[in-house]
Design a protein around this motif. Sequence first.
Motif, PDB file in Angstrom:
ATOM      1  N   ALA A  73      -6.590  -2.887  -0.597  1.00  0.00           N
ATOM      2  CA  ALA A  73      -6.146  -2.183   0.362  1.00  0.00           C
ATOM      3  C   ALA A  73      -7.366  -3.307   1.215  1.00  0.00           C
ATOM      4  O   ALA A  73      -6.982  -3.814   2.221  1.00  0.00           O
ATOM      5  CB  ALA A  73      -6.851  -1.142   0.538  1.00  0.00           C
ATOM      6  N   THR A 105      -5.613  -8.759  -5.836  1.00  0.00           N
ATOM      7  CA  THR A 105      -6.446  -8.434  -5.527  1.00  0.00           C
ATOM      8  C   THR A 105      -7.497  -9.771  -5.491  1.00  0.00           C
ATOM      9  O   THR A 105      -7.666 -10.093  -3.803  1.00  0.00           O
ATOM     10  CB  THR A 105      -7.677  -6.968  -5.896  1.00  0.00           C
ATOM     11  N   ALA A 138      -6.128   3.580 -10.982  1.00  0.00           N
ATOM     12  CA  ALA A 138      -5.102   3.518  -9.861  1.00  0.00           C
ATOM     13  C   ALA A 138      -5.691   3.236  -8.366  1.00  0.00           C
ATOM     14  O   ALA A 138      -5.742   2.702  -7.494  1.00  0.00           O
ATOM     15  CB  ALA A 138      -4.021   5.293  -9.767  1.00  0.00           C
ATOM     16  N   ASP A 139      -7.094   4.095  -8.248  1.00  0.00           N
ATOM     17  CA  ASP A 139      -7.772   4.703  -7.414  1.00  0.00           C
ATOM     18  C   ASP A 139      -8.441   3.383  -7.019  1.00  0.00           C
ATOM     19  O   ASP A 139      -7.972   2.845  -5.623  1.00  0.00           O
ATOM     20  CB  ASP A 139      -8.520   6.124  -7.344  1.00  0.00           C
ATOM     21  N   HIS A 156      -7.764   0.564  -7.735  1.00  0.00           N
ATOM     22  CA  HIS A 156      -6.778  -0.531  -7.610  1.00  0.00           C
ATOM     23  C   HIS A 156      -6.624  -0.574  -5.822  1.00  0.00           C
ATOM     24  O   HIS A 156      -6.268  -1.523  -5.341  1.00  0.00           O
ATOM     25  CB  HIS A 156      -5.401  -0.829  -8.506  1.00  0.00           C
ATOM     26  N   ARG A 157      -6.264   0.647  -5.585  1.00  0.00           N
ATOM     27  CA  ARG A 157      -5.694   0.783  -4.297  1.00  0.00           C
ATOM     28  C   ARG A 157      -6.161   0.764  -3.437  1.00  0.00           C
ATOM     29  O   ARG A 157      -6.771  -0.079  -2.078  1.00  0.00           O
ATOM     30  CB  ARG A 157      -5.846   2.752  -3.972  1.00  0.00           C
ATOM     31  N   ASP A 158      -7.617   0.904  -3.409  1.00  0.00           N
ATOM     32  CA  ASP A 158      -8.844   0.456  -2.417  1.00  0.00           C
ATOM     33  C   ASP A 158      -9.361  -0.171  -1.897  1.00  0.00           C
ATOM     34  O   ASP A 158      -9.536  -0.966  -1.572  1.00  0.00           O
ATOM     35  CB  ASP A 158      -9.702   1.360  -2.978  1.00  0.00           C
ATOM     36  N   LEU A 187      -1.120  -5.609 -10.240  1.00  0.00           N
ATOM     37  CA  LEU A 187      -2.480  -5.342  -8.851  1.00  0.00           C
ATOM     38  C   LEU A 187      -3.841  -6.254  -9.156  1.00  0.00           C
ATOM     39  O   LEU A 187      -4.917  -6.759  -7.946  1.00  0.00           O
ATOM     40  CB  LEU A 187      -2.264  -4.030  -9.198  1.00  0.00           C
ATOM     41  N   LEU A 240       0.328   5.870  -6.375  1.00  0.00           N
ATOM     42  CA  LEU A 240       0.293   5.290  -8.566  1.00  0.00           C
ATOM     43  C   LEU A 240      -0.572   6.420  -8.850  1.00  0.00           C
ATOM     44  O   LEU A 240      -1.615   7.126  -8.452  1.00  0.00           O
ATOM     45  CB  LEU A 240      -0.661   4.123  -8.085  1.00  0.00           C
ATOM     46  N   LEU A 277       1.501  -1.096   0.279  1.00  0.00           N
ATOM     47  CA  LEU A 277       0.137   0.274   0.236  1.00  0.00           C
ATOM     48  C   LEU A 277       0.838   1.383   0.216  1.00  0.00           C
ATOM     49  O   LEU A 277       0.045   2.190  -0.400  1.00  0.00           O
ATOM     50  CB  LEU A 277      -0.619  -0.118   1.376  1.00  0.00           C
ATOM     51  N   LEU A 310       1.735   1.870  -3.582  1.00  0.00           N
ATOM     52  CA  LEU A 310       1.073   2.278  -4.276  1.00  0.00           C
ATOM     53  C   LEU A 310       0.281   3.477  -3.608  1.00  0.00           C
ATOM     54  O   LEU A 310      -0.762   4.232  -4.884  1.00  0.00           O
ATOM     55  CB  LEU A 310      -0.454   1.472  -4.734  1.00  0.00           C
ATOM     56  N   SER A 311       0.355   4.669  -3.226  1.00  0.00           N
ATOM     57  CA  SER A 311       0.414   5.675  -2.255  1.00  0.00           C
ATOM     58  C   SER A 311      -0.054   6.802  -3.491  1.00  0.00           C
ATOM     59  O   SER A 311      -0.397   7.992  -3.754  1.00  0.00           O
ATOM     60  CB  SER A 311       0.857   5.693  -1.037  1.00  0.00           C
TER      61      SER A 311
END
Length: 237
Positions: A95, A46, A87-88, A90-92, A42, A22, A16, A19-20
């Motif tokens: 996580a 996930t 990107a958002d 994937h990040r969410d 990613l 990304l 994470l 990826l901050s």
Amino acid sequence: MMPPLNVVAQGHRRLLEVLSALTDDHVAEPSLLPGWSRGHVLAHLTDNARAFARVSALALRGELVDAYEGGQTERDAIIEGLADRSADEHRDSIARHSAALEAVWSQAAADDWERPVRFRNGDLSGLVHMRWREVWIHLVDLDLGVGPQEWSDEFSCHAVDFLLPRLPDGITLRQTDGPRRWPADVDGIEITGRARDLAAWLAGRTPQRIPTGALPDLLPWPAHPTPIPDEQRLSVR
């Protein structure tokens, strides 16, 4: 035996962190895995967390299920379907699913780690080790600044243990930054290096320092064993 839950959680946190920053452009760029963008890697990380959380939750209830009921075809289709997200997104998603996986594992008692799963004819503890490998190896594949130099000695030696079937007969590995030797009871042509470099080479990734010795062509990645009937697996408990 209690699996390394704390270091898997550390791997999730490191992922994470990476990826901050990304961006959508980063997602679309190639990863270090041929044919896969960073988005593919990613998506795989996930959905691996999602699948393992499902398998683990059901294993704690004494149920055996496949990670993917539709096999490799289903797995590949899911990755393709998720790869192009922003990107958002994937990040969410990473996580959320990583946290959900950790939450399922937090419910396991000491003797639950031996509960059987179909994945590699293993047990619940084996899924934790598998996730450990998935996160740290694919962190390198993302090509976002993490290399095998970040692999701990504990992880590197575990990776060598798992990947040792890739080593041809007559070859031994010796760790130069610790006491380990693989296979421990076999003499052969010796290849030496730091544990993280030996692990990276066996994993097909670029070591920070190339191990010393005549490096042979490696055998295939350890194959999934022939499935054991559920009745036989459940009877061991």
